[in-house]
Design an enzyme around this catalytic site. Structure first.
Site, PDB file in Angstrom:
ATOM      1  CG  ASP A  94       0.669 -39.591 -26.901  1.00 42.47           C
ATOM      2  OD1 ASP A  94       1.472 -38.659 -26.693  1.00 42.47           O
ATOM      3  OD2 ASP A  94      -0.559 -39.420 -27.044  1.00 42.47           O
ATOM      4  CD1 TRP A 152      -2.720 -39.055 -17.154  1.00 39.61           C
ATOM      5  CD2 TRP A 152      -1.423 -40.873 -17.026  1.00 39.61           C
ATOM      6  NE1 TRP A 152      -2.241 -39.141 -15.860  1.00 39.61           N
ATOM      7  CE2 TRP A 152      -1.435 -40.254 -15.750  1.00 39.61           C
ATOM      8  CE3 TRP A 152      -0.661 -42.044 -17.175  1.00 39.61           C
ATOM      9  CZ2 TRP A 152      -0.744 -40.748 -14.656  1.00 39.61           C
ATOM     10  CZ3 TRP A 152       0.028 -42.534 -16.080  1.00 39.61           C
ATOM     11  CH2 TRP A 152      -0.020 -41.887 -14.841  1.00 39.61           C
ATOM     12  CG  ASN A 153      -4.170 -45.562 -16.307  1.00 34.93           C
ATOM     13  OD1 ASN A 153      -5.125 -45.099 -16.924  1.00 34.93           O
ATOM     14  ND2 ASN A 153      -4.336 -46.364 -15.271  1.00 34.93           N
ATOM     15  CE  LYS A 176     -10.185 -34.024 -21.166  1.00 37.14           C
ATOM     16  NZ  LYS A 176      -8.703 -34.051 -21.069  1.00 37.14           N
ATOM     17  N   PRO A 177      -9.864 -37.400 -24.320  1.00 44.12           N
ATOM     18  CG  PRO A 177      -8.438 -37.559 -26.159  1.00 44.12           C
ATOM     19  CD  PRO A 177      -9.702 -36.904 -25.688  1.00 44.12           C
ATOM     20  CB  VAL A 180      -0.051 -36.397 -20.898  1.00 34.25           C
ATOM     21  CG1 VAL A 180       0.311 -35.115 -20.181  1.00 34.25           C
ATOM     22  CG2 VAL A 180      -0.792 -37.338 -19.990  1.00 34.25           C
ATOM     23  CD  GLU A 251     -14.961 -48.320 -13.674  1.00 37.85           C
ATOM     24  OE1 GLU A 251     -14.251 -48.704 -12.734  1.00 37.85           O
ATOM     25  OE2 GLU A 251     -15.951 -48.967 -14.073  1.00 37.85           O
ATOM     26  CB  CYS A 285      -7.022 -47.962 -11.575  1.00 36.86           C
ATOM     27  SG  CYS A 285      -7.614 -49.021 -12.898  1.00 36.86           S
ATOM     28  CD  GLU A 385      -4.604 -44.373  -7.546  1.00 38.39           C
ATOM     29  OE1 GLU A 385      -5.094 -43.240  -7.665  1.00 38.39           O
ATOM     30  OE2 GLU A 385      -4.989 -45.346  -8.219  1.00 38.39           O
ATOM     31  CE  LYS A 455     -13.623 -49.978   1.039  1.00 33.99           C
ATOM     32  NZ  LYS A 455     -12.949 -50.364   2.304  1.00 33.99           N
TER      33      LYS A 455
END
Ligand code: NAP
Length: 482
Positions: A94, A152-153, A176-177, A180, A251, A285, A385, A455
């Site tokens: 997935d 999703w990561n 709540k995933p 994707v 996060e 992240c 990012e 921050k």
């Protein structure tokens, strides 16, 4: 994997969305449809929240003896280990993760549940002598329905960081995933039931952030929102939560620094730095995407780093030897490629990478890892990012400049520094504005320690005993002497 229908997990059952809506989830390596997934509307979210609120209010979970709650969390950990290959296959297909990495992630999810299984009966309040008239006792109380919104990561790892401490405190949860990568949270909800978790304590609503996510964030019976995702969406979540004075932890994004002093042990530093930015195809992240290398070793470091980058094996996630799988979607790869055009246009020099492989990999969202030098702090590729396998390397002169460069970002999530001088290591570690920092290492995640950002990288902390504070509130009870 055959194509299946995956319903919402509400009240211990798998159900279709009230309006029957579904959407496919794809394998990023092949474009193949893996499953048709129910898409929750506000009606389904309302039903899930009411079930979770009812289960919280009737107390089947929060009033269970803490030892028994811990035993159920422990059984979830055991089942995750027993079913780890099935879960790793789901996560790999997935999310496009190399299977070896996916296996490691599932092990980490089991560790998370095990940690909080042991924490459940170690959470208590205080006895505080007030004045001559009496004493105050504090209780740590569960909050109620917690909405856990996941990116999703690292779908199951991050879901676990939220679900396990929330349940340990006696809350009920709705996960709540990301749209994707919906499959692993649903599989975990099934395992939790098998482990003996009462129905309706752990629910999953799949669907889009703008509909299902938004309905959760604005629902009056949701007491706490734990959100992991982009800073942009996090700002909106926080604004909406303000209307209901909901507890929020966030996060968010990062642009972390990797500071390498001239006395660093270069070989382990190059190898570790490589994974610090290319792990999960750079969709991390905590990725150290800005390298600052002390000038005397700059050329040697860059030469070694580029040489090693060019040996990274980009390919089929099912192949045990693959280092980097595809990016999550073709749209996300387009966004990363666009940053390469921006970097090239800004005058940075790309030493390698940024190629889209053809042949057997043409159907997937692959991209080879890219290294930039001749970068300047004001360039967009140094500030924004990118969330892909792209690294910028800049020289610095001296400790003060290294700290200034590292802090020149709105983010403050993670980072590394490399030196053999312990005094300097501690000075720089204290001066860098970041929630986590590793010395002579690229490791950011330790389930026993607080994880989170400063921050614009977020609010609050996950993991460790600290996370439990974000899923509970103190109640002070005064007892009079007479
Ligand atoms: P995202 O687009 O912000 O989405 C995160 C989650 O929020 C998804 O489930 C998404 O649903 C949902 N969402 C979107 N709009 C929403 C809304 N209006 N209300 C409520 N929920 C909404 O982030 P992503 O692209 O999935 O993940 C990448 C980002 O996450 C990066 O910025 C990365 O740095 C950050 N991240 C941070 C950490 C950390 O610990 N600090 C860890 C991992 C990732 P849909 O999928 O349906 O859009």
């Amino acid at each position: 994997m055959t194509q299946t229908f995956e319903g919402l997990a509400i009240g211990g059952k798998r159900v279709a969305a009230a309006n029957g809506a579904t959407a496919p989830t794809y394998n990023p390596a092949t474009g193949e449809v893996l499953a048709q997934v129910a898409q929750a509307s506000a009606v389904d979210v309302d039903q899930a929240v009411r079930v979770a609120h009812d289960r919280f209010s009737t107390g089947a979970w929060k009033q269970m003896r803490s030892r028994e709650r811990g035993q159920i969390l422990g059984r979830i950990a055991t089942l995750i280990r027993e079913k780890s290959e099935m879960l790793a296959q789901i996560e790999s297909r997935d999310g496009g993760k190399p299977i070896s990495a996916a296996r490691g992630e599932i092990g980490a999810v089991a560790n998370t549940f095990e940690y909080y299984a042991g924490a459940v009966n170690k959470i208590h309040g205080q006895t505080i002598p007030g004045n001559a008239n009496g004493t105050v006792m504090t209780f740590r109380e569960a909050l109620g329905v917690c909405a856990l919104i996941v990116p999703w990561n690292f779908p199951l790892v991050i879901a676990g960081w939220k679900i396990a401490p929330a349940l340990a405190m006696g809350n009920t949860v709705i996960v709540k995933p990301a749209s994707v990568t919906p499959l692993s949270a649903l599989a975990l909800a099934d395992l939790a039931l098998e482990a003996g978790l009462p129905e309706g304590v752990f629910n999953v609503v799949t669907g889009s952030g703008s509909v299902a996510g938004n309905a959760l964030v604005t629902h009056p019976l949701v007491r706490k929102i734990s959100f992991t995702g982009s800073t942009e969406i996090g700002v909106g979540v926080m604004q909406q939560a303000a209307a209901g004075i909901k507890r929020v932890s966030l996060e968010l994004g990062g642009k972390s620094a990797n500071i390498i002093f001239a006395d660093a042990r270069l070989e382990p530093c190059v190898e570790s730095s490589l994974w610090s930015v290319y792990d999960n195809a750079g969709q991390d992240c905590c990725s150290r995407t800005r390298f600052f290398v002390e000038r005397p070793i700059f050329d040697e470091f860059v030469e070694r780093f580029v040489a090693r980058t060019q040996t990274m094996r980009v390919g089929d996630p099912n192949d045990e030897k693959t280092d980097m799988g595809p990016l999550i979607t073709s749209q996300h790869r387009d966004s990363v490629v666009n940053y390469l055009h921006v970097g090239d246009g800004e005058g940075a020099r790309r030493l390698c990478g940024g190629d889209i492989p053809g042949g057997a990999l043409a159907a997937g969202n692959y991209l080879t890892p890219a290294v930039y030098v001749d970068v300047k702090p004001e360039m967009r590729i140094m500030r924004e990012e990118i969330f892909g396998p792209v690294v910028c390397i800049m020289p610095f002169d001296g400790e003060e400049e290294a700290v200034r460069f590292a802090n020149d970002t709105p983010y403050g999530l993670s980072g590394s520094l490399w030196t053999r001088d312990i005094g300097r290591a501690l000075r720089v570690a204290r001066a860098v504005e970041t929630g986590m920092l590793s010395i002579n290492s690229s490791s950011s995640v330790h389930i026993e320690a607080p994880f989170g950002g400063m921050k614009q990288s977020g609010l609050g902390r996950e993991q460790g005993m600290t996370a439990l504070e974000h899923y509970s509130e103190y109640k002070s009870v005064f007892i009079a002497n007479d």
